[in-house]
Write a protein that holds these residues in place. Structure first.
Motif, PDB file in Angstrom:
ATOM      1  N   GLN A 133       0.819  -1.206   0.000  1.00 33.66           N
ATOM      2  CA  GLN A 133       0.000   0.000   0.000  1.00 33.66           C
ATOM      3  C   GLN A 133       0.860   1.267   0.000  1.00 33.66           C
ATOM      4  N   ARG A 134       1.969   1.231   0.730  1.00 34.88           N
ATOM      5  CA  ARG A 134       2.866   2.383   0.721  1.00 34.88           C
ATOM      6  C   ARG A 134       3.477   2.569  -0.668  1.00 34.88           C
ATOM      7  N   ARG A 135       3.814   1.471  -1.324  1.00 37.74           N
ATOM      8  CA  ARG A 135       4.395   1.575  -2.664  1.00 37.74           C
ATOM      9  C   ARG A 135       3.376   2.119  -3.657  1.00 37.74           C
ATOM     10  N   LEU A 136       2.121   1.681  -3.551  1.00 39.60           N
ATOM     11  CA  LEU A 136       1.088   2.184  -4.453  1.00 39.60           C
ATOM     12  C   LEU A 136       0.890   3.689  -4.278  1.00 39.60           C
ATOM     13  N   PHE A 137       0.822   4.123  -3.028  1.00 43.14           N
ATOM     14  CA  PHE A 137       0.632   5.561  -2.795  1.00 43.14           C
ATOM     15  C   PHE A 137       1.855   6.344  -3.255  1.00 43.14           C
ATOM     16  N   ALA A 138       3.059   5.847  -2.940  1.00 51.83           N
ATOM     17  CA  ALA A 138       4.270   6.564  -3.335  1.00 51.83           C
ATOM     18  C   ALA A 138       4.395   6.642  -4.853  1.00 51.83           C
ATOM     19  N   ASP A 139       4.021   5.567  -5.555  1.00 51.10           N
ATOM     20  CA  ASP A 139       4.059   5.590  -7.025  1.00 51.10           C
ATOM     21  C   ASP A 139       3.077   6.634  -7.552  1.00 51.10           C
ATOM     22  N   TRP A 140       1.875   6.657  -6.977  1.00 49.32           N
ATOM     23  CA  TRP A 140       0.873   7.629  -7.423  1.00 49.32           C
ATOM     24  C   TRP A 140       1.358   9.066  -7.173  1.00 49.32           C
ATOM     25  N   ALA A 141       1.854   9.340  -5.956  1.00 47.92           N
ATOM     26  CA  ALA A 141       2.314  10.690  -5.628  1.00 47.92           C
ATOM     27  C   ALA A 141       3.528  11.070  -6.474  1.00 47.92           C
ATOM     28  N   SER A 142       4.412  10.110  -6.708  1.00 43.08           N
ATOM     29  CA  SER A 142       5.599  10.388  -7.521  1.00 43.08           C
ATOM     30  C   SER A 142       5.208  10.744  -8.949  1.00 43.08           C
ATOM     31  N   ASN A 338      10.806  18.345   1.860  1.00 39.98           N
ATOM     32  CA  ASN A 338      11.276  17.112   2.461  1.00 39.98           C
ATOM     33  C   ASN A 338      10.260  15.991   2.279  1.00 39.98           C
ATOM     34  N   TRP A 339       8.970  16.358   2.310  1.00 44.40           N
ATOM     35  CA  TRP A 339       7.923  15.363   2.079  1.00 44.40           C
ATOM     36  C   TRP A 339       8.059  14.753   0.693  1.00 44.40           C
ATOM     37  N   THR A 340       8.322  15.566  -0.327  1.00 42.74           N
ATOM     38  CA  THR A 340       8.488  15.031  -1.685  1.00 42.74           C
ATOM     39  C   THR A 340       9.715  14.129  -1.755  1.00 42.74           C
ATOM     40  N   THR A 341      10.773  14.473  -0.998  1.00 44.26           N
ATOM     41  CA  THR A 341      11.955  13.609  -0.951  1.00 44.26           C
ATOM     42  C   THR A 341      11.605  12.266  -0.334  1.00 44.26           C
ATOM     43  N   ARG A 342      10.780  12.283   0.704  1.00 40.87           N
ATOM     44  CA  ARG A 342      10.357  11.049   1.347  1.00 40.87           C
ATOM     45  C   ARG A 342       9.520  10.176   0.405  1.00 40.87           C
ATOM     46  N   ILE A 343       8.680  10.819  -0.391  1.00 38.82           N
ATOM     47  CA  ILE A 343       7.877  10.066  -1.356  1.00 38.82           C
ATOM     48  C   ILE A 343       8.791   9.334  -2.331  1.00 38.82           C
ATOM     49  N   ARG A 344       9.773  10.030  -2.879  1.00 41.18           N
ATOM     50  CA  ARG A 344      10.679   9.404  -3.848  1.00 41.18           C
ATOM     51  C   ARG A 344      11.520   8.307  -3.183  1.00 41.18           C
ATOM     52  N   SER A 345      11.891   8.530  -1.912  1.00 38.31           N
ATOM     53  CA  SER A 345      12.662   7.511  -1.203  1.00 38.31           C
ATOM     54  C   SER A 345      11.814   6.274  -0.943  1.00 38.31           C
ATOM     55  N   THR A 346      10.519   6.464  -0.691  1.00 37.69           N
ATOM     56  CA  THR A 346       9.621   5.321  -0.501  1.00 37.69           C
ATOM     57  C   THR A 346       9.484   4.519  -1.789  1.00 37.69           C
ATOM     58  N   VAL A 347       9.486   5.207  -2.917  1.00 36.94           N
ATOM     59  CA  VAL A 347       9.457   4.512  -4.210  1.00 36.94           C
ATOM     60  C   VAL A 347      10.713   3.654  -4.353  1.00 36.94           C
ATOM     61  N   SER A 349      12.616   2.450  -2.032  1.00 33.38           N
ATOM     62  CA  SER A 349      12.650   1.351  -1.065  1.00 33.38           C
ATOM     63  C   SER A 349      11.526   0.357  -1.291  1.00 33.38           C
ATOM     64  N   ARG A 350      10.720   0.574  -2.346  1.00 33.87           N
ATOM     65  CA  ARG A 350       9.595  -0.303  -2.693  1.00 33.87           C
ATOM     66  C   ARG A 350       8.628  -0.442  -1.519  1.00 33.87           C
ATOM     67  N   GLY A 351       8.350   0.684  -0.887  1.00 31.85           N
ATOM     68  CA  GLY A 351       7.365   0.713   0.176  1.00 31.85           C
ATOM     69  C   GLY A 351       7.916   0.478   1.565  1.00 31.85           C
ATOM     70  N   GLY A 352       9.198   0.221   1.677  1.00 31.60           N
ATOM     71  CA  GLY A 352       9.791  -0.016   2.988  1.00 31.60           C
ATOM     72  C   GLY A 352      10.230   1.288   3.639  1.00 31.60           C
ATOM     73  N   HIS A 353      10.914   1.160   4.772  1.00 27.97           N
ATOM     74  CA  HIS A 353      11.454   2.332   5.443  1.00 27.97           C
ATOM     75  C   HIS A 353      12.602   2.894   4.602  1.00 27.97           C
ATOM     76  N   PHE A 354      12.693   4.209   4.567  1.00 26.83           N
ATOM     77  CA  PHE A 354      13.731   4.824   3.753  1.00 26.83           C
ATOM     78  C   PHE A 354      14.944   5.168   4.598  1.00 26.83           C
ATOM     79  N   HIS A 355      15.995   5.600   3.912  1.00 29.57           N
ATOM     80  CA  HIS A 355      17.259   5.904   4.568  1.00 29.57           C
ATOM     81  C   HIS A 355      17.111   7.167   5.397  1.00 29.57           C
ATOM     82  N   THR A 356      17.881   7.244   6.497  1.00 28.33           N
ATOM     83  CA  THR A 356      17.764   8.355   7.437  1.00 28.33           C
ATOM     84  C   THR A 356      18.278   9.669   6.891  1.00 28.33           C
TER      85      THR A 356
END
Length: 362
Positions: A133-142, A338-347, A349-356
């Motif tokens: 679900q995180r990957r689907l949302f991140a793909d859509w937002a990206s 920073n939120w947009t950076t997090r979206i791209r990082s979620t993409v 990471s394929r929906g996982g936790h992103f790098h710090t």
């Protein structure tokens, strides 16, 4: 004296004795050699003479360098090996094992080895289907960001948080040094007072705060009826003064947010642009790392709210309201970046936790 050469020092001593040990006459005699403004002061000349008469030398003596004992090559190598074996060990325990002081151990770690203490990042546990679900949302937002780089500035993200009145005492870290046990007891309130606050966050600023409370100012549980009342009576009038063209609204999947009455109002206000369960785009559960209120606003507020130790819920609400009013749109804009950076990082990471490295710092 260090700004003059040895030859100049010799010349000063010669003129001093030639002028019958008169400092004033010596300084005058030096003017043809160094100029009116280039000569030494009387105190410098006096120290030079005293040094010559004591040591029979005018050489500039180097400042003695204290030899390092604790930070020796052997100790540095021992600390390096200790870190390689156990990088998570505390400085006190490491220093104890290596027979070094904590100060020397810290200096070796920071100055000689160039290491830094990093904290563990706490993240919410992801369930089995969360990554998808995180990957689907991140793909859509990206994809939306690819179509319009300013898309992040067209979302109002929302959330609630509790601010408690009581501080906490960590009894594991609290020690009382005495020759007898004082048997001190710290009393805590069974049900401490709190305030429950809602805010909206977007690139243009912070909407709110709105406090969920009853007629006498006591915090109440957020249910669907109270949430719908907030959307209608508080959030709605603010939206009347905003340009809602292409504006999206986001909320998490709490049950009180997704009641029929609330969803109907949101669909009416944000036609086709509601990010929520039962909305137009599904919001992935357990994704507080993608909500600016969680990864920025609540932490920012809680770092300031308790600075003066408020003694009442009214004072607590003032301490919440004032910092929010001082948050400028440019800061909100950086948070959204920073939120947009997090979206791209979620993409990535394929929906996982992103790098710090995408953690936001104010």
């Amino acid at each position: 004296m260090a700004s003059y050469t040895i030859e100049q020092h010799v010349q000063m001593i010669k003129l001093y004795y030639q002028n019958e040990c008169s400092l004033t006459q010596t300084l005058r005699a030096l003017r043809p050699f160094v100029g009116r403004r280039g000569g030494p002061s009387k105190s410098i000349l006096q120290r030079l003479v005293a040094k010559f008469e004591t040591t029979r030398s005018v050489n500039n003596q180097p400042t003695p360098v204290r030899s390092r004992t604790a930070r020796s090559a052997e100790n540095i190598a021992a600390v390096r090996e200790s870190v390689q074996q156990n990088p998570r060990q505390s400085i006190p325990r490491r220093a104890q094992e290596l027979a070094l002081s904590q100060t020397s151990t810290w200096r070796i770690l920071r100055r000689d080895l160039g290491l830094h203490p990093y904290q563990i990042q706490l993240t919410q546990e992801l369930k089995v289907d969360d990554r998808r679900q995180r990957r689907l949302f991140a793909d859509w937002a990206s994809n939306r960001l690819e179509e319009s780089p300013s898309f992040g500035r067209k979302i109002i993200l929302s959330d609630e948080a509790h601010f408690w009145m009581n501080g906490c005492v960590n009894k594991q870290n609290c020690r009382i040094w005495d020759d007898t046990n004082p048997h001190e007891v710290h009393q805590v309130i069974m049900h401490p007072q709190k305030v429950t606050v809602w805010c909206g966050f977007w690139a243009g600023g912070v909407i709110g705060p709105y406090f969920f409370e009853n007629d006498v100012g006591e915090a109440v549980t957020v249910n669907s009826e109270r949430y719908t009342t907030m959307i209608t009576n508080f959030f709605g009038p603010i939206l009347n003064h905003m340009d809602l063209d292409d504006m999206w609204f986001q909320q998490d999947d709490a049950t009180c947010h997704t009641a029929n009455a609330t969803i109907d109002i949101l669909h009416e206000r944000f036609e086709g642009k509601v990010i929520s369960r039962r909305g137009d785009v599904n919001w992935p559960p357990r994704s507080c790392d993608l909500t600016p209120l969680d990864f920025f606003l609540w932490g920012f507020l809680k770092s300031q709210v308790y600075a003066n130790k408020p003694q009442s819920t009214d004072a607590l609400k003032v301490n919440i309201t004032q910092p929010i009013a001082q948050i400028q749109p440019d800061l909100c804009g950086r948070v959204i970046e920073n939120w947009t950076t997090r979206i791209r990082s979620t993409v990535r990471s394929r929906g996982g936790h992103f790098h710090t490295d995408v953690i936001f710092h104010t």
